[in-house]
Structures are given as structure tokens and as C-alpha cells.
Design a protein around this motif. Structure first.
Motif, PDB file in Angstrom:
ATOM      1  N   ALA A 251     -29.306 120.894   2.687  1.00 56.49           N
ATOM      2  CA  ALA A 251     -30.636 120.709   2.108  1.00 56.49           C
ATOM      3  C   ALA A 251     -30.918 121.777   1.056  1.00 56.49           C
ATOM      4  CB  ALA A 251     -31.697 120.757   3.206  1.00 56.49           C
ATOM      5  N   ALA A 252     -30.454 123.020   1.302  1.00 51.85           N
ATOM      6  CA  ALA A 252     -30.661 124.089   0.335  1.00 51.85           C
ATOM      7  C   ALA A 252     -29.930 123.793  -0.974  1.00 51.85           C
ATOM      8  CB  ALA A 252     -30.198 125.424   0.915  1.00 51.85           C
ATOM      9  N   VAL A 253     -28.708 123.294  -0.866  1.00 51.75           N
ATOM     10  CA  VAL A 253     -27.937 122.962  -2.069  1.00 51.75           C
ATOM     11  C   VAL A 253     -28.605 121.812  -2.823  1.00 51.75           C
ATOM     12  CG1 VAL A 253     -25.730 122.073  -2.899  1.00 51.75           C
ATOM     13  CG2 VAL A 253     -25.780 123.835  -1.128  1.00 51.75           C
ATOM     14  N   ILE A 254     -29.068 120.807  -2.091  1.00 52.93           N
ATOM     15  CA  ILE A 254     -29.778 119.701  -2.749  1.00 52.93           C
ATOM     16  C   ILE A 254     -31.046 120.222  -3.419  1.00 52.93           C
ATOM     17  CG2 ILE A 254     -31.047 117.562  -2.316  1.00 52.93           C
ATOM     18  CD1 ILE A 254     -29.012 116.936  -0.125  1.00 52.93           C
ATOM     19  N   GLY A 255     -31.712 121.183  -2.773  1.00 48.03           N
ATOM     20  CA  GLY A 255     -32.897 121.792  -3.382  1.00 48.03           C
ATOM     21  C   GLY A 255     -32.572 122.481  -4.688  1.00 48.03           C
ATOM     22  N   VAL A 256     -31.422 123.167  -4.745  1.00 44.70           N
ATOM     23  CA  VAL A 256     -30.990 123.802  -5.995  1.00 44.70           C
ATOM     24  C   VAL A 256     -30.756 122.746  -7.069  1.00 44.70           C
ATOM     25  CG1 VAL A 256     -29.106 125.078  -7.093  1.00 44.70           C
ATOM     26  CG2 VAL A 256     -30.034 125.865  -4.914  1.00 44.70           C
ATOM     27  N   MET A 257     -30.147 121.634  -6.694  1.00 44.05           N
ATOM     28  CA  MET A 257     -29.901 120.564  -7.663  1.00 44.05           C
ATOM     29  C   MET A 257     -31.208 120.000  -8.211  1.00 44.05           C
ATOM     30  SD  MET A 257     -26.743 118.593  -5.728  1.00 44.05           S
ATOM     31  CE  MET A 257     -26.516 117.405  -7.045  1.00 44.05           C
ATOM     32  N   VAL A 258     -32.190 119.825  -7.331  1.00 47.97           N
ATOM     33  CA  VAL A 258     -33.493 119.328  -7.778  1.00 47.97           C
ATOM     34  C   VAL A 258     -34.170 120.333  -8.693  1.00 47.97           C
ATOM     35  CG1 VAL A 258     -35.808 118.666  -7.004  1.00 47.97           C
ATOM     36  CG2 VAL A 258     -33.798 117.853  -5.758  1.00 47.97           C
ATOM     37  N   LEU A 259     -34.106 121.630  -8.339  1.00 45.20           N
ATOM     38  CA  LEU A 259     -34.683 122.670  -9.192  1.00 45.20           C
ATOM     39  C   LEU A 259     -34.057 122.655 -10.581  1.00 45.20           C
ATOM     40  CD1 LEU A 259     -35.124 125.928  -7.044  1.00 45.20           C
ATOM     41  CD2 LEU A 259     -36.892 124.739  -8.369  1.00 45.20           C
ATOM     42  N   CYS A 260     -32.725 122.562 -10.619  1.00 42.07           N
ATOM     43  CA  CYS A 260     -32.036 122.542 -11.910  1.00 42.07           C
ATOM     44  C   CYS A 260     -32.370 121.276 -12.697  1.00 42.07           C
ATOM     45  CB  CYS A 260     -30.531 122.658 -11.709  1.00 42.07           C
ATOM     46  SG  CYS A 260     -29.975 124.289 -11.187  1.00 42.07           S
ATOM     47  N   ALA A 261     -32.474 120.142 -12.003  1.00 39.68           N
ATOM     48  CA  ALA A 261     -32.835 118.897 -12.685  1.00 39.68           C
ATOM     49  C   ALA A 261     -34.222 119.015 -13.318  1.00 39.68           C
ATOM     50  CB  ALA A 261     -32.790 117.730 -11.703  1.00 39.68           C
ATOM     51  N   ALA A 262     -35.165 119.588 -12.567  1.00 39.09           N
ATOM     52  CA  ALA A 262     -36.496 119.813 -13.128  1.00 39.09           C
ATOM     53  C   ALA A 262     -36.432 120.806 -14.269  1.00 39.09           C
ATOM     54  CB  ALA A 262     -37.439 120.308 -12.034  1.00 39.09           C
ATOM     55  N   GLY A 263     -35.580 121.848 -14.110  1.00 39.52           N
ATOM     56  CA  GLY A 263     -35.432 122.845 -15.167  1.00 39.52           C
ATOM     57  C   GLY A 263     -34.921 122.249 -16.460  1.00 39.52           C
ATOM     58  N   LEU A 264     -33.996 121.279 -16.351  1.00 43.64           N
ATOM     59  CA  LEU A 264     -33.513 120.592 -17.556  1.00 43.64           C
ATOM     60  C   LEU A 264     -34.675 119.956 -18.302  1.00 43.64           C
ATOM     61  CD1 LEU A 264     -30.346 118.700 -16.220  1.00 43.64           C
ATOM     62  CD2 LEU A 264     -30.413 120.862 -17.428  1.00 43.64           C
ATOM     63  N   PHE A 265     -35.567 119.342 -17.563  1.00 41.63           N
ATOM     64  CA  PHE A 265     -36.720 118.691 -18.176  1.00 41.63           C
ATOM     65  C   PHE A 265     -37.670 119.723 -18.780  1.00 41.63           C
ATOM     66  CE2 PHE A 265     -40.712 116.070 -17.721  1.00 41.63           C
ATOM     67  CZ  PHE A 265     -40.379 115.178 -18.728  1.00 41.63           C
ATOM     68  N   PHE A 266     -37.821 120.862 -18.088  1.00 41.74           N
ATOM     69  CA  PHE A 266     -38.745 121.895 -18.548  1.00 41.74           C
ATOM     70  C   PHE A 266     -38.270 122.587 -19.831  1.00 41.74           C
ATOM     71  CE2 PHE A 266     -40.045 122.587 -13.850  1.00 41.74           C
ATOM     72  CZ  PHE A 266     -40.887 121.487 -13.922  1.00 41.74           C
ATOM     73  N   THR A 267     -36.987 122.452 -20.166  1.00 40.85           N
ATOM     74  CA  THR A 267     -36.523 123.070 -21.417  1.00 40.85           C
ATOM     75  C   THR A 267     -37.116 122.375 -22.643  1.00 40.85           C
ATOM     76  OG1 THR A 267     -34.556 121.640 -21.563  1.00 40.85           O
ATOM     77  CG2 THR A 267     -34.321 123.739 -20.374  1.00 40.85           C
ATOM     78  N   LEU A 268     -37.583 121.129 -22.456  1.00 42.06           N
ATOM     79  CA  LEU A 268     -38.158 120.353 -23.569  1.00 42.06           C
ATOM     80  C   LEU A 268     -37.198 120.291 -24.756  1.00 42.06           C
ATOM     81  CD1 LEU A 268     -41.829 121.749 -23.517  1.00 42.06           C
ATOM     82  CD2 LEU A 268     -40.908 119.771 -22.290  1.00 42.06           C
ATOM     83  N   THR A 269     -35.913 120.142 -24.449  1.00 41.69           N
ATOM     84  CA  THR A 269     -34.872 120.151 -25.477  1.00 41.69           C
ATOM     85  C   THR A 269     -34.099 118.843 -25.391  1.00 41.69           C
ATOM     86  OG1 THR A 269     -34.706 122.551 -25.256  1.00 41.69           O
ATOM     87  CG2 THR A 269     -32.921 121.438 -26.411  1.00 41.69           C
TER      88      THR A 269
END
Length: 481
Positions: A251-269
Motif C-alpha cells: 500500500a505504501a508503494v502504491i501511495g508513492v505511485m499515486v503521489l508521483c502521478a499527482a505530481g506529474l499533473f502538478f508540474t503543469l508541463t
């Protein structure tokens, strides 16, 4: 007796490293404003002692993994008050340790034709820089080291011996998961306005770096940060089978994947979004089992986007503003057109390595459908190489990329390396997309794609030579996730 001699040799090397490190620290103190010579000497001795300790004690895979994690701060150590580039010291120690240990075991890196092509390209670029009088300039030097590049090619060379076993590859994968958790959290804190939680604090300083207002992370550039988070997502996917029977860690690893996926969106790039989507889709289509869950992955990604737009204040308006912003598109179109005109003017040898900024001005023209803008760096790595190194250098660079990245990614790999091959497809495509839409001169992004390619290429070579028949039973396939 042999043990005593070995210890005496190690002690001699240790003392020499401390002495040389101290001298280097004193010299550095004269170049760093406000750094006392004594403090510089202490820092130098500590660095020398740490370097020798790494060479004598630590596993090369561990050193190189730490170096990759530190390289996200490359070029910004002074902004944290650290006068020496810790990542470069770690990279040098990791490469040296991998070479020394493998040679001692009688199984040093296997030199193949691609390595000679890499050496030829580097020598050609050095000669080009000397001819254009840019060899001693800061930006061209580090572009040669990090982007073209000296370090990426060395990482490709040592990766097969440094990450030969499943355990060694697991060290790298877990290190990238930890890094992904950090980058994802910082992206979230930047986007939600929790700037007091952003570490290091220089990330929130609008006077340094670019793309302030987007999730730019320790790179101070949103595109580089997005590509790094995508690399960490790929590594997290590889580790999922490790945690069978351990639901909390999974679950922790999946949480990291979700965080990174959201981070990709937050780059607005936009090139980050396109590269991540294309890389993920192609990688999953290349595996029969993953192909079945591609629709689920697409829906999950869509839900992450919808939730982010709904609950992150101001994100919807920022996304709308970025998607309608044409200024960066005009910069790319203008610089690409200038680079093409430079290639037409000097097709054979180009204008010299690192010369685009000064030589490109006469080659900018006002287009009929968009306004004129000029930038000092071409936002397209292949065109930049063609303008500076000529078609000879550009074709050689492309050939190396095909042999070193594309061929391992779309070739066959043993079961133990298959998860890394699938991830290389995703990482490689995302890197290629960014390379064609940005300068892509950040250390981590270039290091990782070539390190990854070296791991996969080394696995293919060992499989062809029947050297690693038993590894398949040690690490589950990514498709099992």
C-alpha cells in the motif's frame, strides 16, 4: 600476511585521500565566498575519507543508488549552503568502485561496439568544443558531462556489473521509490501552498531557477521534476511483486505511485503529460498481461486528475492557463527553425559544441503564423546536436541512442530483467518526448535513462551468454503485479 598488506594499502590510500581532500577543500575555500580555509579543509578531509570508505566497504549498487538520489540536487548545492557537489563525488565513487570491484573479480565490464561509438562521440564533441572555444565555458562543459554525456555513458558501461544480481537491482528500485515519495510530497506541498513543509527551502525561492509557481521540485524546473517522478513511478511498479504477503508495504508503494502521478499533473508541463502517457501506454501494450489492465490504469489516472482538479485550490485555473499558453510553443518553434537553418548553413561539422546561444541569433526569422522570440538554448536535443556538432555528430548520437536504449527496450530479456525492460520502454519514451521538446540538460534525467538501459542491455548480454540462467526464480515479473 596478505591481510596485513591489504590493510596497510588501504590505510595508505585513506591517508592520501584525506590529505588530497584537505588540499582540495582549502583551494575550494578561495572560490566560495565566506568559506573559511579551515572549514574547507575539514570538508575536504571528510569528503576524502568518505570516498575511500565507499571504495573499500560499500556495495557499488548502494553508492550509485545514493548518487542517483543526490543528483536531483545537482547544480543547487550552493543554495543549501553546501560548497561541494556531493552528487558528483558520489557518482565518481560509484563508477570507480564498480570498475575496481569487477576487475578484481575478473569480470569487468564487457566492451562492445556501442562503447567505442560513445568514446568516438565524446572525443568528437571535445574537439568541436575546443574548435569553437567553448571547452572552458561552464555551461558547455556540464552539457558535455551530463547531457551528451560523459557520465551517462559511464553509467551505461558499469550498470551491467553494478546491478548484475536481483538484490543489487532491488537496491536501486527501492532507492527510487524513496526518492519518488520525497518528490511527490514536495510537488503536493508546492501546489497546495504548504511551502513551510518544502525541503530544501530554496525550492520556494522565486529568484532562482525557472517555472516558479509550478511543482518544480529540487530541480527548479517543472519538466525535469516531472520526468524524475515518472522514473520513480516505473521503479515503484517494479517493486510491487516484492511485497506479496506484506499489504502495508504494498500500500505504501502504491501511495508513492499515486503521489508521483499527482505530481506529474502538478508540474503543469505538457511534455511531461504526453511523455508519461505515451510511455505508460506503449509499455503496457508490449506485455500481454499488462495489456489487459491498461483500461484500468487509464481510468485510475483520470480519477487522480479529476480529484486533483476538484480538491486542490486554484489548480483548475492554472491548468486552463497552461494549456492555453502559447509562448513556450513559440519559443520551441522559433528555436527549432533557427537550428534547422544552422544545419543548412553548416551541415557537416556544425557551429561547434555549446555555440548555439551565440551563433543562432542571425538564424532567427519572423514566421507568418506566430511571433518571433529568441532563446539561448534549443528546446530540441537532436536539433541542438545537429546545429552544434553537424549531421555527423547528430547521426552518431542517434545511432548510439538506438543501440543503447531502443534496442534493449524492444528486444528480448531474461525473466529476471523483464520488468526492467518494460519499465525502460516507458522511461525511454518519456525521455525521448522531453528530449524533442526541451533542452533536457538536468543530470538525474539523463543519468537514469542510460543507467536503466545499461541494466537491461547487460541482462540481455548475460542471457545470450547463458551466464544467468537461475535469476528468473529470484524476482517476480512485473506482469505478476
Amino acid at each position: 600476511m596478505a591481510v596485513r598488506v591489504q590493510r596497510q594499502s588501504a590505510l595508505t590510500v585513506f591517508v592520501a585521500a584525506v590529505a588530497l581532500g584537505g588540499i582540495g577543500g582549502v583551494l575550494a575555500s578561495h572560490r566560495v565566498t565566506g568559506l573559511d580555509p579551515f572549514i574547507g579543509a575539514v570538508i575536504g578531509m571528510a569528503a576524502g575519507a568518505a570516498a575511500v570508505t565507499c571504495l573499500l566497504v560499500l556495495e557499488p549498487a548502494l553508492i550509485l543508488t545514493g548518487a542517483m538520489m543526490l543528483s536531483v540536487f545537482s547544480g543547487n548545492w550552493s543554495d543549501m549552503g553546501i560548497p561541494i557537489p556531493l552528487d558528483r563525488i558520489a557518482v565518481a565513487c560509484g563508477i570507480a568502485t564498480a570498475l575496481i570491484r569487477s576487475i578484481q573479480r575478473g569480470e569487468g565490464p564487457r566492451i562492445r561496439p556501442i562503447h567505442w561509438l560513445m568514446l568516438l562521440l565524446l572525443l568528437y564533441a571535445v574537439a568541436s568544443a575546443a574548435w569553437s572555444h567553448t571547452l572552458t565555458q561552464h555551461a558547455p562543459q556540464f552539457a558535455l558531462i551530463d547531457r551528451l554525456g560523459v557520465v551517462p555513458f559511464l553509467l551505461f558501461l558499469v550498470a551491467p556489473v553494478a546491478f548484475k544480481t536481483p538484490e543489487q537491482r532491488r537496491i536501486l528500485a527501492l532507492g527510487l521509490v524513496i526518492l519518488g515519495g520525497y518528490l511527490g510530497l514536495m510537488a503536493l506541498f508546492e501546489r497546495t501552498g504548504l511551502t513551510s513543509l518544502v525541503v530544501p527551502s530554496y525550492i520556494t525561492d522565486p529568484s532562482i531557477g525557472i517555472t516558479f509557481g509550478r511543482s518544480r521540485g529540487p530541480f527548479l524546473e517543472a519538466g525535469a521534476n516531472g520526468l524524475a517522478m515518472f522514473d520513480c513511478m516505473a521503479a515503484a511498479a517494479i517493486t510491487l511483486p516484492y511485497w506479496q504477503g506484506r499489504p502495508r508495504m504494498r500500500a505504501a508503494v502504491i501511495g508513492v505511485m499515486v503521489l508521483c502521478a499527482a505530481g506529474l499533473f502538478f508540474t503543469l508541463t505538457r511534455q511531461v503529460w504526453v511523455g508519461a502517457a505515451a510511455g505508460t501506454a506503449v509499455a503496457m501494450l508490449c506485455n500481454r498481461r499488462l495489456r489487459r489492465v491498461l483500461p484500468v490504469a487509464a481510468v485510475t489516472a483520470g480519477l487522480v486528475v479529476v480529484i486533483a482538479l476538484a480538491f486542490v485550490p486554484g489548480l483548475s485555473s492554472s491548468v486552463n492557463s497552461r494549456t492555453n499558453d502559447q509562448s513556450s510553443v513559440w519559443d520551441r518553434l522559433n528555436s527549432d527553425a533557427a537550428a534547422l537553418r544552422m544545419v543548412e548553413a553548416r551541415p557537416a561539422l556544425g557551429f561547434g559544441w555549446g555555440a548555439f546561444g551565440t551563433a543562432s541569433t542571425p538564424y532567427y526569422r519572423l514566421a507568418a503564423t506566430y511571433p518571433l522570440s529568441t532563446i539561448n538554448t534549443a528546446h530540441n536535443m537532436p536539433l541542438s546536436n545537429a546545429a552544434e556538432l553537424g549531421l555527423a555528430g547528430a547521426v552518431l548520437w542517434i545511432l548510439i541512442g538506438v543501440m543503447g536504449i531502443v534496442a534493449p527496450a524492444f528486444g528480448r530479456a531474461p525473466p529476471a530483467v523483464e520488468p526492467w525492460r518494460l519499465a525502460l520502454i516507458a522511461v525511454g519514451i518519456a525521455w525521448i518526448v522531453q528530449a524533442n521538446l526541451s533542452p533536457l540538460d538536468y543530470a538525474f534525467d539523463n543519468y537514469m535513462v542510460w543507467l536503466w538501459a545499461g541494466i537491461v542491455a547487460g541482462g540481455r548480454v548475460r542471457a545470450a551468454g547463458t551466464r544467468e540462467p537461475a535469476l528468473a526464480s529470484h524476482v517476480p515479473s512485473l506482469s505478476a503485479a
